[in-house]
Design a protein around this motif. Structure first.
Motif, PDB file in Angstrom:
ATOM      1  N   GLN A 157      -8.396  -1.785   3.820  1.00 53.38           N
ATOM      2  CA  GLN A 157      -8.284  -3.122   4.413  1.00 53.38           C
ATOM      3  C   GLN A 157      -9.003  -3.181   5.755  1.00 53.38           C
ATOM      4  OE1 GLN A 157      -4.319  -5.119   4.154  1.00 53.38           O
ATOM      5  NE2 GLN A 157      -3.702  -3.297   3.000  1.00 53.38           N
ATOM      6  N   SER A 166      -4.614   2.140   1.135  1.00 55.59           N
ATOM      7  CA  SER A 166      -4.682   0.686   1.199  1.00 55.59           C
ATOM      8  C   SER A 166      -5.017   0.196   2.606  1.00 55.59           C
ATOM      9  CB  SER A 166      -3.349   0.084   0.737  1.00 55.59           C
ATOM     10  OG  SER A 166      -3.339  -1.314   0.928  1.00 55.59           O
ATOM     11  N   GLU A 167      -4.387   0.782   3.601  1.00 50.85           N
ATOM     12  CA  GLU A 167      -4.594   0.337   4.982  1.00 50.85           C
ATOM     13  C   GLU A 167      -6.003   0.635   5.474  1.00 50.85           C
ATOM     14  OE1 GLU A 167      -1.485   2.394   6.981  1.00 50.85           O
ATOM     15  OE2 GLU A 167       0.111   1.168   6.081  1.00 50.85           O
ATOM     16  N   ALA A 185     -11.230  -5.093  -5.907  1.00 51.88           N
ATOM     17  CA  ALA A 185     -10.480  -4.778  -4.689  1.00 51.88           C
ATOM     18  C   ALA A 185     -11.193  -5.312  -3.455  1.00 51.88           C
ATOM     19  CB  ALA A 185     -10.287  -3.270  -4.572  1.00 51.88           C
ATOM     20  N   ALA A 198      -2.731   2.655  -4.986  1.00 48.64           N
ATOM     21  CA  ALA A 198      -2.853   2.013  -3.680  1.00 48.64           C
ATOM     22  C   ALA A 198      -3.191   0.533  -3.788  1.00 48.64           C
ATOM     23  CB  ALA A 198      -3.923   2.724  -2.855  1.00 48.64           C
ATOM     24  N   LEU A 199      -3.865   0.160  -4.883  1.00 39.35           N
ATOM     25  CA  LEU A 199      -4.317  -1.224  -5.038  1.00 39.35           C
ATOM     26  C   LEU A 199      -3.410  -2.041  -5.952  1.00 39.35           C
ATOM     27  CD1 LEU A 199      -8.146  -0.568  -5.464  1.00 39.35           C
ATOM     28  CD2 LEU A 199      -6.951  -1.346  -3.414  1.00 39.35           C
ATOM     29  N   LEU A 241      -9.739  -8.312  -0.957  1.00 35.98           N
ATOM     30  CA  LEU A 241      -9.520  -8.094   0.476  1.00 35.98           C
ATOM     31  C   LEU A 241     -10.422  -9.003   1.313  1.00 35.98           C
ATOM     32  CD1 LEU A 241      -9.195  -4.204   0.488  1.00 35.98           C
ATOM     33  CD2 LEU A 241      -7.352  -5.889   0.739  1.00 35.98           C
ATOM     34  N   ASP A 251      -0.859  -3.836  -5.517  1.00 42.01           N
ATOM     35  CA  ASP A 251      -0.481  -5.163  -5.030  1.00 42.01           C
ATOM     36  C   ASP A 251      -1.686  -5.990  -4.584  1.00 42.01           C
ATOM     37  OD1 ASP A 251       2.222  -4.585  -5.418  1.00 42.01           O
ATOM     38  OD2 ASP A 251       2.403  -3.667  -3.428  1.00 42.01           O
ATOM     39  N   ILE A 252      -2.886  -5.463  -4.814  1.00 43.46           N
ATOM     40  CA  ILE A 252      -4.097  -6.148  -4.365  1.00 43.46           C
ATOM     41  C   ILE A 252      -4.958  -6.600  -5.543  1.00 43.46           C
ATOM     42  CG2 ILE A 252      -6.269  -5.813  -3.098  1.00 43.46           C
ATOM     43  CD1 ILE A 252      -4.762  -3.819  -1.314  1.00 43.46           C
ATOM     44  N   LEU A 306      -6.144   5.689  -6.061  1.00 45.07           N
ATOM     45  CA  LEU A 306      -6.698   4.392  -5.684  1.00 45.07           C
ATOM     46  C   LEU A 306      -6.024   3.276  -6.477  1.00 45.07           C
ATOM     47  CD1 LEU A 306      -8.797   2.853  -4.006  1.00 45.07           C
ATOM     48  CD2 LEU A 306     -10.393   3.132  -5.913  1.00 45.07           C
ATOM     49  N   TYR A 331      -0.428   6.492  -0.584  1.00 43.49           N
ATOM     50  CA  TYR A 331      -1.064   5.326  -1.210  1.00 43.49           C
ATOM     51  C   TYR A 331      -1.221   4.198  -0.192  1.00 43.49           C
ATOM     52  CZ  TYR A 331       0.372   7.816  -5.460  1.00 43.49           C
ATOM     53  OH  TYR A 331       0.567   8.771  -6.433  1.00 43.49           O
ATOM     54  N   ASP A 332      -0.208   4.030   0.636  1.00 47.53           N
ATOM     55  CA  ASP A 332      -0.283   2.991   1.675  1.00 47.53           C
ATOM     56  C   ASP A 332      -1.409   3.298   2.665  1.00 47.53           C
ATOM     57  OD1 ASP A 332       1.840   1.694   0.532  1.00 47.53           O
ATOM     58  OD2 ASP A 332       3.338   2.467   1.929  1.00 47.53           O
TER      59      ASP A 332
END
Length: 638
Positions: free
Chosen positions: A253, A249-250, A278, A537-538, A282, A540-541, A534, A245-246
């Motif tokens: 970003q 996210s990375e 999302a 992964a998102l 970002l 915290d966003i 997804l 998941y990270d």
């Protein structure tokens, strides 16, 4: 962009016609205009400037020190990793650049790496590069087909363009026939768009997404596919889920950061869904003064404006809303169809046109969330293999019997379509998100010929590449070749560029695709959700009120407007005035309209598909409809 490669070394004689045809795509680039020609080739370009505003004019000439100006480039799009490419080319190959833009990076990459350079480009692009030494034209499109490229070849030569209407202007000088393609027409009525490489004009095609072509004077283009999407699915190792998941996210970003590169202001579209939210969240990290844009309708229940406004407040961005009513919805349609080049019967493109028009008052570039559904498994229809599992697991004879049973059940009866679809194999039942006219309805509407082509003409070769994959991944793969590039990206490009606004799509990045393509089935869909990985992964966003919200798409109150006085009378006028009697049985269409308005059956999407076709025919064939097209007058930078 526009170019003509002549067959008889008489390019100079075609320069004036090429210049004139460039006016049809003025909206794609009101900031600057340029042309160039030698004995074989004429190039023209209308520029919408984002990077290196004072320089990087096109057509752009570049060459190594020993062969200056060897390459002439015309290029639509953006290369987001151009800084890294320029640095590598200078360091490893001694490349020298005269501008600060991304165009020279393409020319230098092509000089040193040839067609392999395409695999190094992170961006959206359609370009033509002319080698004045080898006398060859190299044409290419990005992996997903974000930017368009139309082609036509006759005995007089080959012409290419970002806009088909420019090629229609050149048709008399090139000897291009303007006959309609009946196969493409049938595909449109079934799919609601014309699939690549077709257009509705038989002698004009499109270079497909992920393809390049080499053209020599007097020869036909030689087309090669350079990108074929693959899904090398990898199982998640227990205990390492968060690391995956990270990774999502990375990479997202990083993609957004690169898509923010510009010397002008970048904004973001914002709906009530997870994808655009999302991207906006970002983007806010790179632009504290980010402006977001959304659109809605003058009818309750058909708007995500309230959700988007709540999201904008939580993100701390300035938010602009454009509300659309039925009268202006219909009034704008002729101009919208003119900008489209070929008909696309997706009602969502109309509000997109309005919100792009509003956004252009504030910014020159917007980010958007297109592509997330295809890459991460976001469409509700992707859950169909789960819901049909009990039926598709039955013996073939029993399934065929269910299919016969469904055929005699009255249309509109609950469960009829479930039985029909459960009786079919995936290759037969799934051909994208829109299924407008099926065989029986198609026969009732078409006039002058029997339906001779179907969706399998478009899908069979794609399905052949995914044999053995799980059904959801096969559906995603198919959508990359059909729905995404035929509908989603066409309306995204055409409606924003109609307003001289560039739309960038960070999800459709090669690195994001690389990560998404490895997701196993359970990380994409389940019985109660989509885009599982997804969403994780998102976490915290994206704000909580959006993270697990049900996907609505882009709901348009078309069913209600066509049933009422808002659009019902207008639709009848369009049908009656159209000179498509040789193609369409207008009596059958009017009967559908009456049936829809009485509330018997919902024919809104079928009626809309025919209406868009009729308007297109009135503009490009009959020349009876003359949309009001405003001359772009935007400043260079915002």
């Amino acid at each position: 962009m526009l170019g003509t490669l002549t067959a008889n070394a008489d390019a100079a004689s075609r320069a004036e016609a090429t210049e004139a045809a460039m006016r049809c795509q003025r909206h794609r680039g009101p900031d600057d205009r340029g042309s160039w020609h030698d004995d074989d080739l004429v190039l023209g370009f209308n520029r919408l400037a984002f990077i290196d505003l004072e320089h990087s004019h096109q057509p752009l000439l570049w060459g190594p020190p020993e062969q200056p100006d060897r390459y002439a480039l015309t290029f639509n799009g953006e290369i987001y990793n151009y800084l890294e490419l320029r640095e590598e080319l200078a360091r490893e190959h001694g490349a020298v650049f005269a501008t600060e833009g991304d165009g020279e990076a393409i020319s230098a990459a092509f000089h040193h790496w040839g067609a392999d350079a395409l695999h190094r480009l992170r961006g959206m692009f359609a370009f033509g590069i002319w080698d004045t030494v080898e006398r060859t034209l190299f044409l290419a499109r990005d992996p997903f087909g974000i930017k368009p490229l139309f082609l036509t070849t006759t005995a007089a030569g080959t012409a290419f363009s970002s806009e088909k209407k420019s090629l229609l202007e050149l048709a008399p000088s090139l000897g291009v026939g303007l006959e309609l393609d009946p196969r493409a027409l049938q595909h449109y009525l079934v799919l609601q768009y014309v699939p690549e490489p077709e257009t509705l004009h038989a002698e004009i095609t499109r270079l497909e997404s992920g393809c390049h072509a080499v053209v020599r004077p007097g020869h036909d283009p030689v087309v090669t596919r350079w990108f074929t999407p693959d899904f090398p699915v990898q199982r998640f190792v227990q205990g390492e889920e968060q690391r995956r998941y990270d990774e999502i996210s990375e990479v997202l970003q990083d993609s957004v950061a690169k898509h923010m590169r510009a010397d002008v202001t970048v904004g973001s579209f914002l709906s009530g869904g997870i994808d655009s939210t999302a991207i906006a969240a970002l983007a806010k990290r790179h632009n504290p003064d980010l402006v977001t844009f959304t659109t809605g309708f003058e009818r309750a229940g058909y708007s995500e404006v309230d959700v988007a406004a709540e999201t904008a407040e939580l993100l701390g961005v300035r938010h602009v809303v454009r509300t659309v009513g039925p009268a202006e919805f219909a009034a704008a349609l002729p101009a919208i169809v003119w900008y489209l080049d070929d008909p696309v019967a997706d009602p969502a493109l109309v509000p997109l046109w309005f919100v792009a028009r509003e956004a252009r008052k504030h910014v020159k570039v917007v980010l958007s969330g297109e592509g997330a559904d295809e890459l991460f498994g976001g469409y509700t229809i992707y859950r169909e293999p789960l819901s049909l599992a009990r039926l598709t697991g039955l013996p073939a004879p029993l399934r065929r019997g269910l299919g016969r049973l469904s055929s005699v059940i009255p249309e509109g009866t609950r469960g009829k379509d479930l039985l029909r679809r459960g009786s079919l194999d995936l290759e037969q039942r799934y051909y994208g998100n829109a299924r407008i006219f099926q065989d029986e309805r198609l026969r009732s509407v078409l006039k002058g010929f029997e339906p001779a082509w179907g969706h399998t003409d478009v899908t069979a070769s794609v399905y052949a590449q995914s044999v053995g994959w799980d059904p959801v991944t096969r559906m995603q793969h198919l959508d990359l070749f059909t729905w995404l590039r035929g509908d989603i990206l066409v309306k995204a490009d055409k409606m924003t560029m109609a307003n001289s606004l560039e739309l960038r799509v960070p999800f459709l990045d090669p690195e994001v695709f690389r990560v998404a393509s490895r997701l196993p089935l359970e990380e994409k869909i389940s019985a109660d959700t989509t885009k599982h990985a997804l969403r994780r992964a998102l976490a915290d966003i994206v704000p909580a009120h959006v993270l697990h919200r049900r996907k609505l798409g882009f709901p348009v109150p078309l069913r209600h407007w066509l049933a009422g006085e808002e659009l019902g009378g207008w639709a009848r006028e369009v049908i009656s005035a159209s000179q498509t009697d040789h193609l369409v049985d207008k009596t059958a269409v009017l009967a559908m309209l009456d049936e829809h308005r009485s509330g018997t059956l919902d024919h809104s999407r079928r009626i809309w598909t025919v209406l868009v076709l009729m308007l297109w025919h009135g503009i490009f064939v009959e020349r009876r409809i003359h949309p009001e097209i405003a001359e772009p007058h935007y400043p260079v930078s915002i």
